[in-house]
Design a protein around this motif. Structure first.
Motif, PDB file in Angstrom:
ATOM      1  N   HIS A   1      -1.041  -8.028   0.331  1.00  0.00           N
ATOM      2  CA  HIS A   1      -0.016  -7.700  -0.666  1.00  0.00           C
ATOM      3  C   HIS A   1       1.300  -8.433  -0.426  1.00  0.00           C
ATOM      4  O   HIS A   1       2.347  -8.010  -0.943  1.00  0.00           O
TER       5      HIS A   1
ATOM      6  N   ILE B   1      -0.268  -0.604   7.851  1.00  0.00           N
ATOM      7  CA  ILE B   1      -1.511  -1.033   7.216  1.00  0.00           C
ATOM      8  C   ILE B   1      -2.693  -0.560   8.066  1.00  0.00           C
ATOM      9  O   ILE B   1      -2.664  -0.625   9.295  1.00  0.00           O
TER      10      ILE B   1
ATOM     11  N   GLU C   1      -7.623  -0.767   4.994  1.00  0.00           N
ATOM     12  CA  GLU C   1      -7.647  -1.435   3.695  1.00  0.00           C
ATOM     13  C   GLU C   1      -7.423  -2.936   3.824  1.00  0.00           C
ATOM     14  O   GLU C   1      -7.776  -3.704   2.922  1.00  0.00           O
ATOM     15  N   ASP C   2      -6.834  -3.397   4.924  1.00  0.00           N
ATOM     16  CA  ASP C   2      -6.632  -4.827   5.191  1.00  0.00           C
ATOM     17  C   ASP C   2      -6.767  -5.025   6.699  1.00  0.00           C
ATOM     18  O   ASP C   2      -5.772  -5.258   7.398  1.00  0.00           O
TER      19      ASP C   2
ATOM     20  N   TYR D   1       5.018  -3.723   5.363  1.00  0.00           N
ATOM     21  CA  TYR D   1       5.782  -4.519   4.409  1.00  0.00           C
ATOM     22  C   TYR D   1       7.184  -3.930   4.310  1.00  0.00           C
ATOM     23  O   TYR D   1       7.356  -2.705   4.427  1.00  0.00           O
TER      24      TYR D   1
ATOM     25  N   ARG E   1       3.450   0.885   3.704  1.00  0.00           N
ATOM     26  CA  ARG E   1       2.096   0.384   3.946  1.00  0.00           C
ATOM     27  C   ARG E   1       1.661  -0.534   2.806  1.00  0.00           C
ATOM     28  O   ARG E   1       0.904  -1.483   3.020  1.00  0.00           O
ATOM     29  N   ASP E   2       2.134  -0.237   1.605  1.00  0.00           N
ATOM     30  CA  ASP E   2       1.851  -1.034   0.410  1.00  0.00           C
ATOM     31  C   ASP E   2       3.176  -1.234  -0.318  1.00  0.00           C
ATOM     32  O   ASP E   2       3.808  -0.254  -0.722  1.00  0.00           O
TER      33      ASP E   2
ATOM     34  N   THR F   1      -3.132   2.620  -4.595  1.00  0.00           N
ATOM     35  CA  THR F   1      -2.124   2.550  -3.550  1.00  0.00           C
ATOM     36  C   THR F   1      -2.546   3.423  -2.380  1.00  0.00           C
ATOM     37  O   THR F   1      -2.888   4.567  -2.559  1.00  0.00           O
ATOM     38  N   SER F   2      -2.484   2.849  -1.181  1.00  0.00           N
ATOM     39  CA  SER F   2      -2.852   3.612  -0.002  1.00  0.00           C
ATOM     40  C   SER F   2      -1.623   3.812   0.842  1.00  0.00           C
ATOM     41  O   SER F   2      -1.194   2.927   1.562  1.00  0.00           O
ATOM     42  N   SER F   3      -1.029   4.954   0.756  1.00  0.00           N
ATOM     43  CA  SER F   3       0.139   5.223   1.586  1.00  0.00           C
ATOM     44  C   SER F   3      -0.239   6.055   2.784  1.00  0.00           C
ATOM     45  O   SER F   3       0.417   6.018   3.806  1.00  0.00           O
TER      46      SER F   3
END
Length: 389
Positions: free
Chosen positions: A94, A180, A183-184, A192, A277-278, A375-377
């Motif tokens: 992202h 993160i 998911e990545d 971020y 995180r996103d 969205t993954s928070s």
């Protein structure tokens, strides 16, 4: 666990197998230096910057060991263009250039930035010493874009007189909101961060009676209590910065805002810095502020606060930051080339955007603008978790 009791991140338990992060949720100190830099032209500059990544933690240890009780820390962020220039693919999922937001009345600009240094401590002198040593290490390799020296103002008040950061997530919840995960997986343990510098019209602000200022913010000024829902205006700063996922869980970011000022020039501001995180979570909050929810119902605080910068950075885990000294450790023979990466990025819908007509090109989430992708928070914020001034 409260923010003041969060142990150093080297002692914090994170998800099993997840690399140790940089100190993104380190408690806010009494002072901070926010430094945004561009990388100078040439291969020599690139090599110097990569070497700095490998030595950044050692610089913090060397300076911080003098007075460890002053809790010196530094987070290093890397901009989208700088990542492509220094490391190519693979890249964080992202990471992108900050997207300008143009509302009917107010604008969030996108401004340059290859590197971010977020330095925190309990004294200005510790921030200064580390900033000086970092710039010596980067001498000739970077060009200044912006530098702001923030300070804690009484009981964590912003320049407009209200307590800032009251509803930040804490402890494990803060880690889940900012780091993160699976998911990545190549970039697990990273984060971020979006930074913006806001300048306040204090003359106009101070002409408002306290009761009206409270309606603009959505909280009481003296005792920092959120206004009741039937009193809090829909265009208050707090109301527009509560966003939820499809299950009604509020999405969290961690803010480390500080005020700054040069009274002799009449300059008073807030430096917003939000870790997530996103980044789409922060972008959605900013969309609500500048474009409005619904469009046109913008954050009234922007009538007194002007955003003059806006940049997004990826914050590698501590291990990845050090490994980047030797190039991208994730690159391999099967890594996609630059053209393939560009094609993929071009075909991915922008998480937050506005059409020329001002209609949000994002999906819907519990009756409010939201992201096209999931969205993954991993955590939830409390009401009033506002990101900006």
């Amino acid at each position: 666990m409260t923010a003041s009791s969060i142990p150093p991140l080297s002692e914090t338990t994170v998800a099993s197998g997840q690399p140790g992060p940089q100190p993104v949720v380190e408690q806010q100190g009494m002072a901070a230096h926010f430094i945004v830099l561009n990388i100078a032209p040439g291969a020599a500059a690139e090599e110097t910057v990569r070497a700095f990544f490998g030595n950044a933690a050692a610089l913090v240890r060397s300076v911080g060991r003098r007075l460890p009780e002053l809790r010196l820390s530094m987070v290093v962020g890397i901009g989208s263009n700088a990542w492509d220039r220094l490391f190519g693919t693979p890249r964080p999922a992202h990471l992108h250039v900050f997207k300008e937001l143009q509302g009917g009345k107010h604008r969030a600009p996108s401004t340059p930035g290859d590197l971010l240094l977020h330095i925190r401590a309990q004294t200005v002198s510790m921030c200064f010493e580390l900033a000086m040593q970092a710039m010596r290490a980067l001498e000739g390799a970077v060009e200044p874009v912006d530098e702001v020296h923030g300070f804690r103002y009484f009981d964590a008040r912003s320049m407009v007189g209200f307590v800032d950061g009251t509803e930040n997530p804490e402890g494990q919840e803060a880690l889940e909101a900012t780091l993160i995960g699976t998911e990545d997986p190549d970039f697990a343990g990273g984060s971020y961060v979006i930074v913006q510098k806001y300048l306040h019209d204090m003359t106009a602000w101070n002409q408002l009676p306290t009761e009206e200022q409270e309606r603009v913010i959505g909280r009481t000024k003296h005792d920092d209590i959120e206004l009741a829902d039937d009193v809090k205006p829909s265009n208050s700063h707090v109301a527009l910065n509560v966003v939820e996922d499809e299950n009604g869980n509020e999405l969290a970011i961690v803010r480390n805002n500080l005020p700054f000022a040069t009274p002799s020039r009449g300059e008073y501001g807030t430096y917003f810095i939000g870790y997530a995180r996103d980044p789409a979570v922060t972008e959605l909050m900013l969309t609500n502020m500048f474009i409005g929810r619904p469009p046109g119902n913008y954050d009234r605080l922007l009538d007194f606060s002007v955003a003059v910068t806006g940049t997004l950075f990826f914050v590698p885990s501590q291990a990845l930051l050090e490994a980047l000294a030797d190039g991208n450790p994730l690159a391999g023979d099967d890594a996609p080339d630059a053209a393939e990466t560009a094609e993929t990025a071009a075909s991915t819908p922008s998480p937050v955007a506005a059409s020329a007509a001002g209609t949000l090109q994002i999906g819907s989430l519990k009756g409010q603008p939201q992201l096209n992708r999931t969205t993954s928070s991993g955590g939830s914020a409390q009401p009033g978790s506002e990101p900006a001034p």
